[in-house]
Design a protein around this motif. Sequence first.
Motif, PDB file in Angstrom:
ATOM      1  N   LEU A  44      22.372  13.929  84.409  1.00 44.27           N
ATOM      2  CA  LEU A  44      22.742  15.031  85.288  1.00 44.27           C
ATOM      3  C   LEU A  44      23.344  14.510  86.595  1.00 44.27           C
ATOM      4  O   LEU A  44      24.324  15.064  87.108  1.00 44.27           O
ATOM      5  CB  LEU A  44      21.529  15.917  85.565  1.00 44.27           C
ATOM      6  CG  LEU A  44      21.816  17.268  86.194  1.00 44.27           C
ATOM      7  CD1 LEU A  44      22.846  18.058  85.402  1.00 44.27           C
ATOM      8  CD2 LEU A  44      20.538  18.063  86.321  1.00 44.27           C
ATOM      9  N   ARG A  45      22.810  13.424  87.111  1.00 45.88           N
ATOM     10  CA  ARG A  45      23.362  12.815  88.326  1.00 45.88           C
ATOM     11  C   ARG A  45      24.810  12.358  88.069  1.00 45.88           C
ATOM     12  O   ARG A  45      25.687  12.547  88.920  1.00 45.88           O
ATOM     13  CB  ARG A  45      22.486  11.644  88.768  1.00 45.88           C
ATOM     14  CG  ARG A  45      22.921  11.022  90.077  1.00 45.88           C
ATOM     15  CD  ARG A  45      21.958   9.947  90.517  1.00 45.88           C
ATOM     16  NE  ARG A  45      20.701  10.464  90.986  1.00 45.88           N
ATOM     17  CZ  ARG A  45      20.502  11.010  92.196  1.00 45.88           C
ATOM     18  NH1 ARG A  45      21.502  11.097  93.032  1.00 45.88           N
ATOM     19  NH2 ARG A  45      19.331  11.448  92.549  1.00 45.88           N
ATOM     20  N   ILE A  46      25.063  11.790  86.907  1.00 48.25           N
ATOM     21  CA  ILE A  46      26.428  11.373  86.538  1.00 48.25           C
ATOM     22  C   ILE A  46      27.357  12.587  86.501  1.00 48.25           C
ATOM     23  O   ILE A  46      28.471  12.552  87.033  1.00 48.25           O
ATOM     24  CB  ILE A  46      26.416  10.645  85.176  1.00 48.25           C
ATOM     25  CG1 ILE A  46      25.735   9.279  85.326  1.00 48.25           C
ATOM     26  CG2 ILE A  46      27.837  10.495  84.612  1.00 48.25           C
ATOM     27  CD1 ILE A  46      25.391   8.608  84.014  1.00 48.25           C
ATOM     28  N   VAL A  58      33.799   4.046  85.454  1.00 49.41           N
ATOM     29  CA  VAL A  58      32.377   3.764  85.280  1.00 49.41           C
ATOM     30  C   VAL A  58      31.787   3.082  86.508  1.00 49.41           C
ATOM     31  O   VAL A  58      30.688   3.443  86.951  1.00 49.41           O
ATOM     32  CB  VAL A  58      32.143   2.901  84.018  1.00 49.41           C
ATOM     33  CG1 VAL A  58      30.705   2.443  83.920  1.00 49.41           C
ATOM     34  CG2 VAL A  58      32.543   3.678  82.767  1.00 49.41           C
ATOM     35  N   CYS A  59      32.500   2.134  87.088  1.00 47.81           N
ATOM     36  CA  CYS A  59      31.929   1.404  88.223  1.00 47.81           C
ATOM     37  C   CYS A  59      31.757   2.317  89.445  1.00 47.81           C
ATOM     38  O   CYS A  59      30.772   2.206  90.167  1.00 47.81           O
ATOM     39  CB  CYS A  59      32.729   0.144  88.556  1.00 47.81           C
ATOM     40  SG  CYS A  59      34.491   0.371  88.701  1.00 47.81           S
ATOM     41  N   GLY A  66      23.805   5.165  91.834  1.00 46.67           N
ATOM     42  CA  GLY A  66      22.749   4.163  91.972  1.00 46.67           C
ATOM     43  C   GLY A  66      22.229   3.660  90.635  1.00 46.67           C
ATOM     44  O   GLY A  66      21.084   3.241  90.533  1.00 46.67           O
ATOM     45  N   HIS A  67      23.052   3.728  89.593  1.00 42.01           N
ATOM     46  CA  HIS A  67      22.687   3.245  88.262  1.00 42.01           C
ATOM     47  C   HIS A  67      23.480   1.982  87.949  1.00 42.01           C
ATOM     48  O   HIS A  67      24.481   1.689  88.598  1.00 42.01           O
ATOM     49  CB  HIS A  67      23.012   4.283  87.185  1.00 42.01           C
ATOM     50  CG  HIS A  67      22.315   5.590  87.345  1.00 42.01           C
ATOM     51  ND1 HIS A  67      20.982   5.729  87.635  1.00 42.01           N
ATOM     52  CD2 HIS A  67      22.789   6.858  87.242  1.00 42.01           C
ATOM     53  CE1 HIS A  67      20.662   7.004  87.693  1.00 42.01           C
ATOM     54  NE2 HIS A  67      21.750   7.715  87.476  1.00 42.01           N
ATOM     55  N   VAL A  72      25.277   3.769  82.873  1.00 41.86           N
ATOM     56  CA  VAL A  72      26.280   4.827  82.990  1.00 41.86           C
ATOM     57  C   VAL A  72      27.146   4.867  81.739  1.00 41.86           C
ATOM     58  O   VAL A  72      27.418   5.941  81.191  1.00 41.86           O
ATOM     59  CB  VAL A  72      27.133   4.646  84.265  1.00 41.86           C
ATOM     60  CG1 VAL A  72      28.347   5.571  84.263  1.00 41.86           C
ATOM     61  CG2 VAL A  72      26.281   4.880  85.504  1.00 41.86           C
ATOM     62  N   SER A  73      27.555   3.717  81.238  1.00 40.63           N
ATOM     63  CA  SER A  73      28.369   3.668  80.027  1.00 40.63           C
ATOM     64  C   SER A  73      27.635   4.286  78.847  1.00 40.63           C
ATOM     65  O   SER A  73      28.218   5.045  78.067  1.00 40.63           O
ATOM     66  CB  SER A  73      28.746   2.219  79.680  1.00 40.63           C
ATOM     67  OG  SER A  73      29.688   1.740  80.594  1.00 40.63           O
TER      68      SER A  73
END
Length: 121
Positions: A44-46, A58-59, A66-67, A72-73
């Motif tokens: 959800l943060r993404i 992605v970066c 903060g992941h 993330v990927s």
Amino acid sequence: MPDACIVRVVDPEKVAMVTAAMPDGEAVAETARIFGLLSDPGRLRILMALLEGGEMCVCDIAAACGHTESAVSHALRLLRADRVVRVRRSGRMAFYRLDDAHVRMLLELALAHVGHPEEGR
């Protein structure tokens, strides 16, 4: 039990109308999968980062959330499989964005709901 019916009376017209409008089992299962994906705070943060930032690599998403890039990927792979996000490739770079206006609307409505003060409770 305060939520139970005191007198059990079925309204056949209403039940027939609701039954006719009910989505099929596959649509219900797919909707449940989407809400399952949205129920994870990390994913959800993404999605919130993409809601605010639009298309992001992605970066950048990892830095904003903060992941790790790996986490993330992995999350984006899951979200992409169920058409919550889409990817655009440019050379070796991959840029992610929310799939469509429906995803944006779901997120915005959820944020509006949690930001809405409780009334009459």
